[in-house]
Scaffold this motif. Structure first.
Motif, PDB file in Angstrom:
ATOM      1  N   LYS A 157     -16.686  -1.822 -55.983  1.00  0.00           N
ATOM      2  CA  LYS A 157     -16.623  -2.640 -54.779  1.00  0.00           C
ATOM      3  C   LYS A 157     -15.464  -2.204 -53.873  1.00  0.00           C
ATOM      4  CE  LYS A 157     -18.724  -6.896 -56.664  1.00  0.00           C
ATOM      5  NZ  LYS A 157     -19.932  -6.891 -55.817  1.00  0.00           N
ATOM      6  N   ALA A 158     -14.313  -1.978 -54.479  1.00  0.00           N
ATOM      7  CA  ALA A 158     -13.147  -1.550 -53.705  1.00  0.00           C
ATOM      8  C   ALA A 158     -13.390  -0.193 -53.050  1.00  0.00           C
ATOM      9  CB  ALA A 158     -11.909  -1.504 -54.605  1.00  0.00           C
ATOM     10  N   LEU A 159     -14.006   0.724 -53.780  1.00  0.00           N
ATOM     11  CA  LEU A 159     -14.290   2.047 -53.237  1.00  0.00           C
ATOM     12  C   LEU A 159     -15.335   1.981 -52.127  1.00  0.00           C
ATOM     13  CD1 LEU A 159     -14.276   4.176 -56.511  1.00  0.00           C
ATOM     14  CD2 LEU A 159     -12.693   4.393 -54.588  1.00  0.00           C
ATOM     15  N   ASN A 160     -16.320   1.111 -52.267  1.00  0.00           N
ATOM     16  CA  ASN A 160     -17.334   0.945 -51.220  1.00  0.00           C
ATOM     17  C   ASN A 160     -16.718   0.400 -49.936  1.00  0.00           C
ATOM     18  OD1 ASN A 160     -19.400   1.904 -52.812  1.00  0.00           O
ATOM     19  ND2 ASN A 160     -20.089  -0.118 -53.472  1.00  0.00           N
ATOM     20  N   CYS A 161     -15.764  -0.511 -50.079  1.00  0.00           N
ATOM     21  CA  CYS A 161     -15.058  -1.033 -48.903  1.00  0.00           C
ATOM     22  C   CYS A 161     -14.303   0.097 -48.204  1.00  0.00           C
ATOM     23  CB  CYS A 161     -14.076  -2.132 -49.307  1.00  0.00           C
ATOM     24  SG  CYS A 161     -14.837  -3.733 -49.605  1.00  0.00           S
ATOM     25  N   LEU A 162     -13.627   0.918 -48.995  1.00  0.00           N
ATOM     26  CA  LEU A 162     -12.885   2.049 -48.443  1.00  0.00           C
ATOM     27  C   LEU A 162     -13.836   3.007 -47.721  1.00  0.00           C
ATOM     28  CD1 LEU A 162      -9.914   3.186 -48.522  1.00  0.00           C
ATOM     29  CD2 LEU A 162     -10.709   4.642 -50.402  1.00  0.00           C
ATOM     30  N   TYR A 163     -14.964   3.272 -48.319  1.00  0.00           N
ATOM     31  CA  TYR A 163     -15.962   4.163 -47.721  1.00  0.00           C
ATOM     32  C   TYR A 163     -16.458   3.608 -46.390  1.00  0.00           C
ATOM     33  CZ  TYR A 163     -20.269   6.833 -47.131  1.00  0.00           C
ATOM     34  OH  TYR A 163     -21.283   7.626 -46.617  1.00  0.00           O
ATOM     35  N   ASP A 164     -16.693   2.299 -46.331  1.00  0.00           N
ATOM     36  CA  ASP A 164     -17.181   1.696 -45.085  1.00  0.00           C
ATOM     37  C   ASP A 164     -16.150   1.802 -43.962  1.00  0.00           C
ATOM     38  OD1 ASP A 164     -19.651   1.105 -46.037  1.00  0.00           O
ATOM     39  OD2 ASP A 164     -19.325  -1.046 -46.301  1.00  0.00           O
TER      40      ASP A 164
ATOM     41  N   GLU B 191     -13.993   4.230 -43.714  1.00  0.00           N
ATOM     42  CA  GLU B 191     -14.042   5.646 -43.322  1.00  0.00           C
ATOM     43  C   GLU B 191     -15.231   5.954 -42.430  1.00  0.00           C
ATOM     44  OE1 GLU B 191     -14.092   7.429 -47.213  1.00  0.00           O
ATOM     45  OE2 GLU B 191     -11.979   8.000 -47.075  1.00  0.00           O
ATOM     46  N   GLN B 192     -16.372   5.331 -42.701  1.00  0.00           N
ATOM     47  CA  GLN B 192     -17.612   5.682 -42.002  1.00  0.00           C
ATOM     48  C   GLN B 192     -17.926   4.785 -40.806  1.00  0.00           C
ATOM     49  OE1 GLN B 192     -19.472   8.446 -42.897  1.00  0.00           O
ATOM     50  NE2 GLN B 192     -17.720   8.803 -44.240  1.00  0.00           N
ATOM     51  N   LEU B 193     -17.525   3.523 -40.863  1.00  0.00           N
ATOM     52  CA  LEU B 193     -17.969   2.552 -39.858  1.00  0.00           C
ATOM     53  C   LEU B 193     -16.856   1.958 -39.013  1.00  0.00           C
ATOM     54  CD1 LEU B 193     -20.444   0.525 -42.124  1.00  0.00           C
ATOM     55  CD2 LEU B 193     -21.005   2.400 -40.554  1.00  0.00           C
ATOM     56  N   PHE B 194     -15.645   1.891 -39.568  1.00  0.00           N
ATOM     57  CA  PHE B 194     -14.579   1.144 -38.899  1.00  0.00           C
ATOM     58  C   PHE B 194     -13.339   1.994 -38.619  1.00  0.00           C
ATOM     59  CE2 PHE B 194     -16.824  -1.987 -41.676  1.00  0.00           C
ATOM     60  CZ  PHE B 194     -17.477  -2.670 -40.660  1.00  0.00           C
ATOM     61  N   ASN B 195     -13.497   3.308 -38.609  1.00  0.00           N
ATOM     62  CA  ASN B 195     -12.332   4.146 -38.304  1.00  0.00           C
ATOM     63  C   ASN B 195     -12.083   4.128 -36.799  1.00  0.00           C
ATOM     64  OD1 ASN B 195     -13.464   6.833 -37.034  1.00  0.00           O
ATOM     65  ND2 ASN B 195     -14.839   6.331 -38.730  1.00  0.00           N
ATOM     66  N   TRP B 196     -10.804   4.238 -36.417  1.00  0.00           N
ATOM     67  CA  TRP B 196     -10.433   4.104 -35.000  1.00  0.00           C
ATOM     68  C   TRP B 196     -11.074   5.152 -34.094  1.00  0.00           C
ATOM     69  CZ3 TRP B 196      -9.360  -0.124 -32.899  1.00  0.00           C
ATOM     70  CH2 TRP B 196      -8.567  -1.091 -33.525  1.00  0.00           C
ATOM     71  N   PRO B 197     -11.138   6.420 -34.481  1.00  0.00           N
ATOM     72  CA  PRO B 197     -11.806   7.382 -33.591  1.00  0.00           C
ATOM     73  C   PRO B 197     -13.240   6.984 -33.267  1.00  0.00           C
ATOM     74  CG  PRO B 197     -10.525   8.551 -35.233  1.00  0.00           C
ATOM     75  CD  PRO B 197     -10.503   7.102 -35.629  1.00  0.00           C
ATOM     76  N   LEU B 198     -13.970   6.474 -34.267  1.00  0.00           N
ATOM     77  CA  LEU B 198     -15.346   6.039 -34.037  1.00  0.00           C
ATOM     78  C   LEU B 198     -15.404   4.832 -33.106  1.00  0.00           C
ATOM     79  CD1 LEU B 198     -18.388   6.086 -34.649  1.00  0.00           C
ATOM     80  CD2 LEU B 198     -17.908   4.637 -36.647  1.00  0.00           C
TER      81      LEU B 198
END
Length: 363
Positions: A333-340, A342-349
């Protein structure tokens, strides 16, 4: 494009979520070659006229002299100045103290408003204030050309309540990848042997429900409560109520981001009780620290966390999680949050999504 950002205390960030976003986004726009202006309170610690390529406009802000009404005057001063500058787009972050001046917004600029959370639902406000905030929400919608929601829940609310469309663009976070276990020594805790709550002391953040669960729990690891508990009656009430729960430690506000991130990273369970508003910045920051999150069960939190967290409604739920849940058993669960993040909520995106929306609006 010539773009202005209003509705914040200013950049660089010394205050909160909107200020953090304004800093990241305005610098991003400047790097992309746009002519960007942010409005700063004259009381802001940063007094230069530019910041990393962003123009700073300092406006009079009497809040320190007259209190809350000063916010309305500050926003008025920002809007009056904006009328002189021929902006293509004005990004308005929130509406609480600016929407009553909506008719004064320049007609030749596109007004794009981030609608923030459901401010009128916050129980810290008296009923007359809640009614005003609902009225202000309506005014902001009417005076804006385009709307942004930072949560699917807010987007659904605006559609159902006002029959208006808003663009969903979330908030952002930076991945925390520099853990330092030595930081824990300053707080007298050991890694994975304490649980954590970071929140403002407001009833809708469900601190009392969470702490009731801690008091009921048979698990007596340290429970850290981070937040300014000495600024209102609610904080004083909670400190008094849990005086005999020796494992509950009220440690006040922490403004060192490195310390906050390390406390998140090394915690066993991280409790997020927010129940009003959109995408809460502190939730994304917790996800970015690979925490195991136990969140209040509501549509705002579930839209972000999905199945990658546990959810509570009652103090008994909190007790059950404390008594039977270890981070080491739920690393997925913690790793999935981290992945999200990285993929969905990163500042450049997030920055790119805003700029793409601006270009779409300008067509």
């Amino acid at each position: 494009m010539k773009i202005a950002i209003i509705g914040t205390r200013g950049i660089p960030n010394y205050h909160g979520g909107f200020e953090q976003f304004a800093e990241y986004f305005s610098v991003y726009l400047a790097e992309k070659g746009h002519d960007v202006f942010t409005y700063n309170s004259m009381k802001h610690p940063y007094q230069e006229n530019t910041y990393k390529g962003v123009h700073i406009i300092h406006c009079k802000d009497p809040e320190d002299k007259i209190g809350t009404p000063g916010q309305f005057i500050y926003d008025l001063n920002c809007i009056l100045d904006a009328r002189k500058r021929n902006f293509d787009i004005i990004l308005q972050l929130g509406y609480t103290s600016s929407s009553i001046w909506g008719q004064l917004l320049p007609k030749n600029a596109l007004i794009i408003t981030n609608m923030d959370g459901l401010e009128w639902k916050r129980s810290k406000y008296a009923k007359p204030v809640q009614r005003f905030l609902k009225f202000a929400e309506n005014l902001a919608i009417k005076s804006s050309d385009y709307l942004i929601s930072d949560s699917i829940g807010i987007q659904n609310y605006l559609s159902n309540e006002y029959s208006v469309h808003s663009k969903y663009i979330a908030y952002g976070a930076n991945i925390f990848d520099t853990p330092d276990e030595k930081v824990l020594e300053q707080y007298n805790v050991e890694k994975h042997r304490y649980n954590l709550l970071i929140a403002r002391f407001e009833p809708e953040n469900n601190l009392e429900t969470i702490l009731d669960g801690v008091a009921l729990s048979e698990q007596k690891d340290v429970f850290l409560v981070v937040g300014k508990h000495d600024v209102n009656k609610f904080g004083a009430y909670l400190k008094e109520k849990y005086l005999n729960s020796k494992n509950i430690r009220f440690i006040g506000g922490i403004y060192n981001l490195e310390h906050l991130n390390n406390l998140r990273y090394y915690s066993n369970l991280y409790f997020h009780g927010h129940s009003v508003g959109g995408t809460n910045p502190s939730l994304l920051e917790a996800m970015a620290c690979k925490t195991l999150i136990v969140a209040h069960d509501n549509e705002f939190n579930k839209a972000i966390l999905k199945t990658n967290a546990f959810y509570f409604k009652t103090a008994h739920h909190v007790k059950e999680f404390l008594d039977g849940t270890k981070k080491s058993q739920h690393e997925d669960k913690a790793l999935n949050c981290l992945y999200d993040v990285e993929q969905l909520f990163n500042w450049p995106l997030i920055n790119k999504q805003y700029l793409d929306f601006f270009n779409e609006c300008k067509k």
